[in-house]
Design a protein around this motif. Structure first.
Motif, PDB file in Angstrom:
ATOM      1  N   CYS A 140       0.810  -1.172  -0.167  1.00  0.00           N
ATOM      2  CA  CYS A 140      -0.004   0.227   0.093  1.00  0.00           C
ATOM      3  C   CYS A 140       0.925   1.066   0.072  1.00  0.00           C
ATOM      4  CB  CYS A 140      -0.863  -0.040   1.334  1.00  0.00           C
ATOM      5  SG  CYS A 140      -2.146  -1.206   1.271  1.00  0.00           S
ATOM      6  N   SER A 141       0.382   2.373  -0.723  1.00  0.00           N
ATOM      7  CA  SER A 141       0.950   3.672  -0.493  1.00  0.00           C
ATOM      8  C   SER A 141       0.904   4.147   0.875  1.00  0.00           C
ATOM      9  CB  SER A 141       0.471   4.604  -1.818  1.00  0.00           C
ATOM     10  OG  SER A 141      -0.780   4.841  -1.201  1.00  0.00           O
ATOM     11  N   SER A 142       1.579   5.152   1.249  1.00  0.00           N
ATOM     12  CA  SER A 142       1.368   5.787   2.554  1.00  0.00           C
ATOM     13  C   SER A 142       0.354   6.377   2.678  1.00  0.00           C
ATOM     14  CB  SER A 142       2.680   6.718   2.469  1.00  0.00           C
ATOM     15  OG  SER A 142       2.621   7.940   1.645  1.00  0.00           O
TER      16      SER A 142
END
Length: 405
Positions: free
Chosen positions: A389-391
């Motif tokens: 997942c991205s931040s």
């Protein structure tokens, strides 16, 4: 069980007092009649159990402090696997794995043709067996196959979903062992498996998880039972393969395990023609062993000689007697570790003996239309990239949405 296993077990003691060791068969039915080896270790001592080659791949180790504080636990039981190294510490006496046994790894499932599918039945606390089988499939490349499809109900759905997401199956097994300790301390918690499943999902599920290519392509089906709110005694099989967000994933998994030891059915979704949302419950009520198709490789985690539970006999099942009662009341920690190892070994034995012929049959059969391979941007993919997942998408908003249902 026809496989033969070789190798010993090494145990180091870091306890401050003498400890007696007793090695027994892991199979509960044989423990009463057989002690395989025994030893007494002094402080900082070691013992190498040179087990003869046999069908036993692991053993039950009972360790007892010969001297120690009277109010502390004096005895523990643990599961030890051939070619592993372990240590005892204390008091209080506890057990740790120093080095696990080596595992074989391959790409034989990653390279399998379209049409490969696995089906896991309902399981309850026998999740440990399914988690072990799932780890075996991971080690042989299942998450890198862009066409493999899965179907499961209840614990089987959770096992397959977390497997394809790339979760650490051993860590999930250890989480369920900790949950079982809660049950041992308070027997009323035995009917609270749904809460334990939700807590387990909190350790792996994030807001972006539903974007995983396996789930976007609908290659993991979560089976559940559905009934109109106006007539809850009339139920039918249903399945979820497409998810709008990670909350949908969590709710589908909870719905698939929501009756009896997992809690009561609950309303989810939209009712037809403006009616109330239907009730959803454990998929085991309408389809104990869901199948992707007639060629699915089916797994059941308990002994069922007459195949009372399921439409067709399983391809993979325990090679020793495992009572269905373990699905309702969790066995002790050592047995849960053994069941994990048993699931791993039984699945690997099936792959060794039958996978080649199964894949040959798939190649000659008219395989169903395969989904496109996942992009290398979102893994796991044929190149082995992991899904991350991205931040900005790795949050836990899904959890609050689930709690509101």
């Amino acid at each position: 069980r026809t496989s033969t296993y070789a190798g010993g077990v090494v145990v180091h003691s870091e306890a401050d007092a003498e400890v007696s060791l007793s090695f027994q068969p892991s199979d509960r039915a044989r423990q009463v009649f057989s002690e395989l080896a025994s030893a007494t270790l002094g402080p900082r001592g070691s013992f190498a159990f040179e087990a003869r080659a046999s069908g036993d791949f692991d053993f039950r180790l009972v360790a007892r402090l010969l001297q120690g504080p009277p109010l502390l636990p004096q005895e523990i039981a643990a599961n030890v696997v051939r070619n592993g190294t372990y240590k005892l510490v204390g008091p209080p006496l506890s057990f740790e794995e120093v080095s696990p046994p080596p595992r074989r790894r391959s790409e034989r499932l990653a390279d399998a043709p379209p049409g490969l599918s696995f089906s896991f039945s309902a399981s309850g606390w026998l999740l440990a067996y399914q988690f072990g089988a799932a780890e075996c499939l991971q080690n042989h490349g299942i998450t890198r196959n862009p066409y493999a499809r899965m179907a499961g109900t209840s614990g089987g759905a959770l096992s397959l979903w977390t497997m394809m997401y790339g979760c650490d199956m051993k860590a999930l097994k250890d989480f369920m062992k900790a949950s079982a300790m809660t049950v041992y301390a308070d027997f009323t918690q035995s009917v609270n498996l749904r809460a334990f499943v939700l807590d387990a999902m909190k350790t792996v599920l994030r807001d972006c998880s539903f974007h995983h290519p396996t789930f976007q392509q609908g290659r993991v089906e979560i089976a559940l039972s559905e009934a109109p709110a106006s007539s809850p005694v009339s139920s039918s099989a249903a399945g979820s393969r497409r998810f709008n967000d990670s909350a949908d994933v969590a709710i589908a998994l909870l719905a698939s395990s929501s009756i009896g030891i997992s809690g009561l059915p609950f309303a989810w979704g939209d009712g037809a023609d403006g009616s109330r949302a239907p009730l959803v419950a454990d998929g085991a009520f309408t389809d104990f062993m869901p199948e992707v198709d007639e060629r699915s490789i089916k797994l059941k985690p308990f002994s069922d000689a007459l195949n009372f539970w399921g439409k067709t006999p399983p391809d993979v099942a325990p090679t020793e007697f495992v009572p269905i009662s373990y699905g309702v009341w969790p066995p002790d920690s050592a047995m849960m570790d053994h069941l994990f190892e048993l699931g791993y070994r039984d699945m690997e034995a099936w792959l060794d003996r039958h996978l080649e012929a199964h894949l040959a049959a798939l190649s000659t059969a008219s395989a169903p239309a395969a989904p496109p391979p996942p992009s290398t941007a979102a893994g796991p993919s044929p190149s082995g990239e992991r899904f991350e997942c991205s931040s900005t998408e790795g949050g836990m908003e899904w959890y609050e949405k689930v709690r509101s249902v």
